[in-house]
Design an enzyme around this catalytic site. Sequence first.
Site, mmCIF file in Angstrom:
data_model
loop_
_atom_site.group_PDB
_atom_site.id
_atom_site.type_symbol
_atom_site.label_atom_id
_atom_site.label_comp_id
_atom_site.label_asym_id
_atom_site.label_seq_id
_atom_site.Cartn_x
_atom_site.Cartn_y
_atom_site.Cartn_z
ATOM 1 N N ASP A 144 11.970 2.363 5.412
ATOM 2 C CA ASP A 144 11.490 0.965 5.400
ATOM 3 C C ASP A 144 12.678 0.064 5.667
ATOM 4 O OD1 ASP A 144 10.499 -1.650 4.388
ATOM 5 O OD2 ASP A 144 8.850 -0.484 3.559
ATOM 6 N N ARG B 111 -16.682 -9.805 1.140
ATOM 7 C CA ARG B 111 -15.689 -8.833 1.612
ATOM 8 C C ARG B 111 -15.781 -7.567 0.772
ATOM 9 N NH1 ARG B 111 -15.775 -11.795 5.037
ATOM 10 N NH2 ARG B 111 -14.133 -12.942 6.137
ATOM 11 N N PHE C 198 -10.487 -1.753 4.461
ATOM 12 C CA PHE C 198 -11.182 -3.032 4.330
ATOM 13 C C PHE C 198 -10.230 -4.001 3.598
ATOM 14 C CE2 PHE C 198 -15.166 -2.834 6.608
ATOM 15 C CZ PHE C 198 -14.969 -1.597 7.180
ATOM 16 N N GLY D 134 -12.392 -18.206 12.400
ATOM 17 C CA GLY D 134 -12.258 -16.761 12.608
ATOM 18 C C GLY D 134 -12.810 -15.914 11.476
ATOM 19 N N ILE E 173 0.850 -1.208 0.000
ATOM 20 C CA ILE E 173 0.000 0.000 0.000
ATOM 21 C C ILE E 173 0.879 1.250 0.000
ATOM 22 C CG2 ILE E 173 -1.864 1.209 1.188
ATOM 23 C CD1 ILE E 173 -2.570 -1.529 2.520
ATOM 24 N N ALA F 239 4.444 1.241 8.237
ATOM 25 C CA ALA F 239 5.386 0.189 8.637
ATOM 26 C C ALA F 239 4.759 -0.703 9.701
ATOM 27 C CB ALA F 239 6.682 0.807 9.163
ATOM 28 N N GLY F 240 4.790 -2.000 9.442
ATOM 29 C CA GLY F 240 4.230 -2.941 10.408
ATOM 30 C C GLY F 240 4.191 -4.323 9.795
ATOM 31 N N TYR G 7 -2.278 -9.464 15.722
ATOM 32 C CA TYR G 7 -2.169 -8.409 14.706
ATOM 33 C C TYR G 7 -3.301 -7.392 14.884
ATOM 34 C CZ TYR G 7 -3.064 -6.054 10.292
ATOM 35 O OH TYR G 7 -3.331 -5.093 9.351
ATOM 36 N N ASN H 294 -3.993 -14.679 1.860
ATOM 37 C CA ASN H 294 -5.126 -13.848 1.434
ATOM 38 C C ASN H 294 -5.616 -14.261 0.044
ATOM 39 O OD1 ASN H 294 -3.226 -11.536 3.096
ATOM 40 N ND2 ASN H 294 -5.298 -12.030 3.794
ATOM 41 N N SER I 138 -7.239 -0.908 10.470
ATOM 42 C CA SER I 138 -7.861 -2.000 9.724
ATOM 43 C C SER I 138 -9.285 -2.224 10.208
ATOM 44 C CB SER I 138 -7.037 -3.269 9.963
ATOM 45 O OG SER I 138 -7.745 -4.405 9.546
ATOM 46 N N LYS J 164 -3.460 -3.059 16.085
ATOM 47 C CA LYS J 164 -4.165 -1.925 15.457
ATOM 48 C C LYS J 164 -5.075 -1.253 16.495
ATOM 49 C CE LYS J 164 -2.403 -2.479 11.404
ATOM 50 N NZ LYS J 164 -1.322 -1.577 11.016
HETATM 51 P P1 NAD Z 1 3.463 -4.611 3.453
HETATM 52 O O1 NAD Z 1 4.057 -5.665 4.305
HETATM 53 O O2 NAD Z 1 3.492 -4.784 1.989
HETATM 54 O O3 NAD Z 1 4.146 -3.195 3.793
HETATM 55 C C1 NAD Z 1 4.624 -2.877 5.065
HETATM 56 C C2 NAD Z 1 6.045 -2.348 4.918
HETATM 57 O O4 NAD Z 1 6.536 -2.003 6.217
HETATM 58 C C3 NAD Z 1 7.000 -3.369 4.322
HETATM 59 O O5 NAD Z 1 7.696 -2.786 3.233
HETATM 60 C C4 NAD Z 1 7.943 -3.707 5.468
HETATM 61 O O6 NAD Z 1 9.245 -3.994 4.998
HETATM 62 C C5 NAD Z 1 7.871 -2.462 6.308
HETATM 63 N N1 NAD Z 1 8.153 -2.617 7.740
HETATM 64 C C6 NAD Z 1 7.600 -3.486 8.618
HETATM 65 N N2 NAD Z 1 8.099 -3.298 9.855
HETATM 66 C C7 NAD Z 1 8.976 -2.267 9.757
HETATM 67 C C8 NAD Z 1 9.803 -1.575 10.689
HETATM 68 N N3 NAD Z 1 9.859 -1.922 11.983
HETATM 69 N N4 NAD Z 1 10.565 -0.566 10.231
HETATM 70 C C9 NAD Z 1 10.553 -0.195 8.942
HETATM 71 N N5 NAD Z 1 9.788 -0.809 8.006
HETATM 72 C C10 NAD Z 1 9.011 -1.825 8.418
HETATM 73 O O7 NAD Z 1 1.966 -4.386 3.959
HETATM 74 P P2 NAD Z 1 0.789 -3.501 3.328
HETATM 75 O O8 NAD Z 1 -0.256 -4.429 2.849
HETATM 76 O O9 NAD Z 1 1.339 -2.493 2.407
HETATM 77 O O10 NAD Z 1 0.232 -2.820 4.640
HETATM 78 C C11 NAD Z 1 0.647 -1.531 5.056
HETATM 79 C C12 NAD Z 1 -0.029 -1.192 6.360
HETATM 80 O O11 NAD Z 1 -1.443 -1.271 6.197
HETATM 81 C C13 NAD Z 1 0.325 -2.152 7.501
HETATM 82 O O12 NAD Z 1 0.425 -1.420 8.696
HETATM 83 C C14 NAD Z 1 -0.860 -3.077 7.547
HETATM 84 O O13 NAD Z 1 -1.050 -3.630 8.819
HETATM 85 C C15 NAD Z 1 -1.988 -2.124 7.186
HETATM 86 N N6 NAD Z 1 -3.169 -2.822 6.631
HETATM 87 C C16 NAD Z 1 -3.013 -3.664 5.567
HETATM 88 C C17 NAD Z 1 -4.116 -4.356 5.083
HETATM 89 C C18 NAD Z 1 -3.976 -5.305 3.919
HETATM 90 O O14 NAD Z 1 -4.870 -6.135 3.729
HETATM 91 N N7 NAD Z 1 -2.924 -5.232 3.104
HETATM 92 C C19 NAD Z 1 -5.377 -4.191 5.680
HETATM 93 C C20 NAD Z 1 -5.498 -3.310 6.763
HETATM 94 C C21 NAD Z 1 -4.376 -2.628 7.233
HETATM 95 N N1 UFG Z 2 -10.300 -17.146 1.175
HETATM 96 C C1 UFG Z 2 -10.463 -18.374 0.555
HETATM 97 N N2 UFG Z 2 -9.343 -19.056 0.173
HETATM 98 C C2 UFG Z 2 -8.088 -18.580 0.382
HETATM 99 C C3 UFG Z 2 -7.932 -17.313 1.004
HETATM 100 C C4 UFG Z 2 -9.069 -16.634 1.397
HETATM 101 O O1 UFG Z 2 -11.575 -18.835 0.363
HETATM 102 O O2 UFG Z 2 -7.107 -19.245 0.027
HETATM 103 C C5 UFG Z 2 -11.504 -16.413 1.588
HETATM 104 C C6 UFG Z 2 -11.547 -16.168 3.089
HETATM 105 O O3 UFG Z 2 -12.099 -17.277 3.739
HETATM 106 C C7 UFG Z 2 -12.425 -14.922 3.149
HETATM 107 C C8 UFG Z 2 -12.071 -14.162 1.854
HETATM 108 O O4 UFG Z 2 -11.477 -15.125 0.997
HETATM 109 O O5 UFG Z 2 -13.755 -15.298 3.081
HETATM 110 C C9 UFG Z 2 -11.097 -13.025 2.076
HETATM 111 O O6 UFG Z 2 -9.970 -13.516 2.801
HETATM 112 P P1 UFG Z 2 -8.620 -12.688 2.971
HETATM 113 O O7 UFG Z 2 -7.698 -13.536 3.777
HETATM 114 O O8 UFG Z 2 -8.145 -12.223 1.643
HETATM 115 O O9 UFG Z 2 -9.078 -11.386 3.773
HETATM 116 P P2 UFG Z 2 -9.731 -11.245 5.222
HETATM 117 O O10 UFG Z 2 -10.983 -10.490 5.036
HETATM 118 O O11 UFG Z 2 -9.794 -12.515 5.948
HETATM 119 O O12 UFG Z 2 -8.606 -10.414 5.974
HETATM 120 C C10 UFG Z 2 -8.317 -9.081 5.592
HETATM 121 C C11 UFG Z 2 -6.849 -8.733 5.861
HETATM 122 C C12 UFG Z 2 -6.579 -8.717 7.333
HETATM 123 C C13 UFG Z 2 -7.555 -7.856 8.057
HETATM 124 C C14 UFG Z 2 -8.970 -8.283 7.714
HETATM 125 C C15 UFG Z 2 -9.990 -7.391 8.317
HETATM 126 O O13 UFG Z 2 -6.008 -9.668 5.248
HETATM 127 O O14 UFG Z 2 -5.294 -8.164 7.536
HETATM 128 O O15 UFG Z 2 -9.134 -8.237 6.288
HETATM 129 O O16 UFG Z 2 -9.791 -6.104 7.863
HETATM 130 F F1 UFG Z 2 -7.365 -7.974 9.381
#
Ligand code: NAD
Ligand code: UFG
Length: 340
Positions: free
Chosen positions: A32, A232, A179, A296, A13, A82-83, A150, A200, A125, A154
């Site tokens: 990063d 979703r 989302f 879950g 992101i 970052a996380g 996790y 995912n 999230s 948040k």
């Molecule tokens: P990502 O893992 O692709 O990006 C996170 C980046 O943070 C990575 O490049 C990683 O190297 C860096 N990082 C982690 N810990 C670090 C640290 N201590 N210092 C410096 N860099 C660090 O993940 P993303 O999908 O881009 O998510 C970005 C943010 O959005 C995260 O905080 C994640 O929890 C949040 N988020 C993501 C989703 C999703 O589904 N992708 C949903 C809700 C929230």
């Molecule tokens: N799913 C499958 N097969 C797979 C993977 C996922 O059927 O191999 C289904 C899951 O059961 C769910 C849907 O696809 O019904 C979406 O699953 P994701 O794992 O892609 O996403 P989630 O909604 O479970 O989780 C996401 C983020 C989490 C966040 C959560 C709530 O990955 O970080 O949304 O915001 F916490």
Amino acid sequence: MQTVLVTGGMGFIGSHTVIALHENGYEVVIADNLVNSKREVINRLYEITGKRFKFYNVDCCDKVALSEVFRENKIDSVIHFAGLKAVGESVAKPLEYYSNNINSMLTVIELMREYEVHKLVFSSSATVYGMSEDVPFTEESPLGICTNPYGWTKWMIEQILRDCAKADPSLSVVLLRYFNPVGAHESGLIGEDPQGIPNNLFPYISKVSVGTLERLTIHGDDYDTPDGTCLRDYIHVCDLAEGHVKALGFIDSNEPGVEVFNLGTGKGTSVKEAVAAFERACGHEIANVIGPRRPGDLAVCYASTDKAEKVLGFKATRDIDDMCSSCWKWQVNNPNGLQD
Ligand code: NAD
Ligand code: UFG
């Protein structure tokens, strides 16, 4: 020109948001530690934008190292991505998740105070709403009991930031509750690049689409939904990126304090609908089999987008077909992700 520190800016992101910020006239500095991303992202960002972004390979938990970034740049605002984010891994490694996610946030906010930076956007999230089935989730929906460490990070960081803003009347914080971010940049040069077997849905389907994985297991088709599979709120990562630009604009035109916004489309898409959309995008079948429910999982999860639309002026414009076609383009051009 405002300078934004984007922590985690090499990630999925973050990298898309860097482009949106650049396109909207912001200067960007990236911090990063590459724990879940590749150095190559910086070259891809250059190919897309023609700009070589300043990049610091630092751990945001390392205060001394991160303070260099604040010292060497006049930072106006921070977007903290970052996380660590893998739900299952967080259950197996709770200490790593609490330590990394909470400490990195604390370090960033301490340095913001020291360097008098007052504007922060935080990646939260929809997971903070817990296991409630009371959809759509509005920003007023009660926060739930999270099902994994996790999610708790948040939840806790949201609370920490509220407390900090209460104590410091100059602090502006926007909490963005994402989302399900999916898709990729239209260039196909950057996208989601998970290590190992994805958990995912979209990364998994993508790997099946190019033959890296044999077939998708659909986790349950006996939910109380129209086709029995979970719904979703998938949101295109480029829409999400634009939401961050809106959040910075919101901070600049409002009084300090904390505001929270959902970033979604307000529309639920089932697993089967997502598979069908991906098949349209890639032009062939995605092999799949129905398996048992995943522990879950909520049957239905989608956002109320009213507040983001009215207050932030944000509305997602890309649909599920845009998400799948961009994801496919990224995957087919980079079947093994990015290499360093
Ligand atoms: P990502 O893992 O692709 O990006 C996170 C980046 O943070 C990575 O490049 C990683 O190297 C860096 N990082 C982690 N810990 C670090 C640290 N201590 N210092 C410096 N860099 C660090 O993940 P993303 O999908 O881009 O998510 C970005 C943010 O959005 C995260 O905080 C994640 O929890 C949040 N988020 C993501 C989703 C999703 O589904 N992708 C949903 C809700 C929230
Ligand atoms: N799913 C499958 N097969 C797979 C993977 C996922 O059927 O191999 C289904 C899951 O059961 C769910 C849907 O696809 O019904 C979406 O699953 P994701 O794992 O892609 O996403 P989630 O909604 O479970 O989780 C996401 C983020 C989490 C966040 C959560 C709530 O990955 O970080 O949304 O915001 F916490």
